[in-house]
Design an enzyme around this catalytic site. Structure first.
Site, PDB file in Angstrom:
ATOM      1  CG  ASP A  80     -40.916  57.604 -43.482  1.00  0.00           C
ATOM      2  OD1 ASP A  80     -41.908  57.982 -44.138  1.00  0.00           O
ATOM      3  OD2 ASP A  80     -40.382  56.485 -43.627  1.00  0.00           O
TER       4      ASP A  80
ATOM      5  CG  ASP B 175     -41.155  49.042 -48.250  1.00  0.00           C
ATOM      6  OD1 ASP B 175     -42.188  48.471 -48.655  1.00  0.00           O
ATOM      7  OD2 ASP B 175     -41.185  50.052 -47.516  1.00  0.00           O
TER       8      ASP B 175
HETATM    9  O1  RIB Z   1     -43.067  50.504 -45.604  1.00  0.00           O
HETATM   10  C1  RIB Z   1     -42.589  51.567 -44.811  1.00  0.00           C
HETATM   11  C2  RIB Z   1     -43.070  52.882 -45.345  1.00  0.00           C
HETATM   12  O2  RIB Z   1     -44.474  52.950 -45.225  1.00  0.00           O
HETATM   13  C3  RIB Z   1     -42.556  54.109 -44.612  1.00  0.00           C
HETATM   14  O3  RIB Z   1     -41.332  54.568 -45.137  1.00  0.00           O
HETATM   15  C4  RIB Z   1     -43.707  55.090 -44.708  1.00  0.00           C
HETATM   16  O4  RIB Z   1     -43.407  56.249 -45.427  1.00  0.00           O
HETATM   17  C5  RIB Z   1     -44.863  54.313 -45.331  1.00  0.00           C
HETATM   18  O5  RIB Z   1     -45.013  54.578 -46.675  1.00  0.00           O
END
Ligand code: RIB
Length: 296
Positions: free
Chosen positions: A12, A245
């Site tokens: 990222d 996440d």
């Molecule tokens: O949910 C966040 C993630 O979405 C980030 O880390 C980015 O890489 C995308 O996959």
């Protein structure tokens, strides 16, 4: 219960901006930082930091993927099912504004090189009843879902990022949907109030468990027998990247350890709240100890 998280691994690049870049506009960022990310990696790390036994399967580039493997291993995720390929690792360009909101541009890279052979080999390590956690950032999802179903795994789907391909997946195989209101509305295919979305989804997928996240408005769990609502913990957001996440990982780790759903929702909400007070994706995910020690 063991957990297989088959998903994306991204590098990222995060840019702080006054506002998101508009069409035709060029803006200077206030700062830039690089973090480990990818929805798959973030969820694997969240599961491990929450105390779950998790194997990550996916692909990275041989030349540039090492930091992602290290980040997984440092958090206690088994990386033996991650393949290193001769292509670039996936990456994300992320803008974060003054309110901590983000917008994300993805390059799939190695995440789009999953093969049916890799899937078959990975599934061989798991037994009926184990959890398979999926998002929408890798190739071969239809095959993966079919093979996992045949092997008796319990399929969890976070349909993010939402796009038309999700609607072509064998969604009847999904036991747990973890999703936000935009994703839920797309899956329902009809307009309705946010609080009615879990019921509508359950009408389409009657044997599933729905976990709807509504950001600062909390979360709702619904299955055929019960509905549980969990308010969000109030915090000042610095960066919301990976909050969903973190929620997913903590919720699933609890479910895998047979924690009651109400408690699982509360722990996941608290972990997500802590994550938005920190910058970056994977680095923002708290440990179980931090979550239980938090004064929130
Ligand atoms: O949910 C966040 C993630 O979405 C980030 O880390 C980015 O890489 C995308 O996959």
């Amino acid at each position: 219960m063991n957990i297989l998280s088959f998903g994306s691994l991204n590098l990222d690049k995060v840019y702080q901006v006054e506002h998101f870049v508009r069409p035709g506009e060029t803006v200077s960022s206030l700062s830039m930082a690089e973090y480990c990310g990818g929805k798959g990696l973030n969820q694997s790390i969240a599961i491990a930091r929450a105390g779950g036994h998790v194997w990550h399967a996916g692909c990275v580039g041989r030349a540039d993927g090492a930091p992602l493997l290290k980040a997984l291993a440092d958090s206690g995720v088994d990386t033996s099912l991650v393949r290193q390929l001769d292509c670039p690792t996936g990456h994300a360009i992320i803008q974060v504004d003054r309110d901590g909101q983000n917008c994300i541009l993805l390059y799939g890279g190695a995440n789009q090189q999953i093969t049916t052979g890799q899937i078959d080999q990975a599934l061989d390590h798991f037994r009926p009843g184990d959890l398979l956690v999926l998002q929408n950032e890798i190739s071969q999802l239809p095959y993966l879902m079919g093979a996992a179903r045949a092997a008796g795994l319990t399929i969890v789907l976070n349909p993010s990022p939402m796009n038309a391909s999700i609607l072509t997946l064998p969604l009847r195989h999904v036991s747990y949907f973890l999703l936000n209101e935009v994703e839920a509305r797309e899956l329902c295919g009809q307009e309705c109030r946010d609080d009615l979305l879990p019921e509508r989804l359950l009408e389409r997928f009657p044997d599933s468990h729905i976990v709807l996240t509504l950001g600062a408005r909390g979360s709702i769990y619904q299955d055929a027998h019960q509905r549980i609502e969990q308010p969000a913990f109030k915090v000042d957001a610095v960066d919301t990247t990976a909050a969903g996440d973190t929620f997913t990982g903590f919720f699933l780790a609890s479910i895998a350890q047979a924690v009651p759903v109400a408690e699982a929702l509360k722990t996941a909400s608290k972990a997500a709240a802590i994550s938005v007070t920190r910058s970056g994706a994977a680095p923002s995910i708290p440990t179980k100890t931090e979550v239980f020690a938090s004064p929130l």
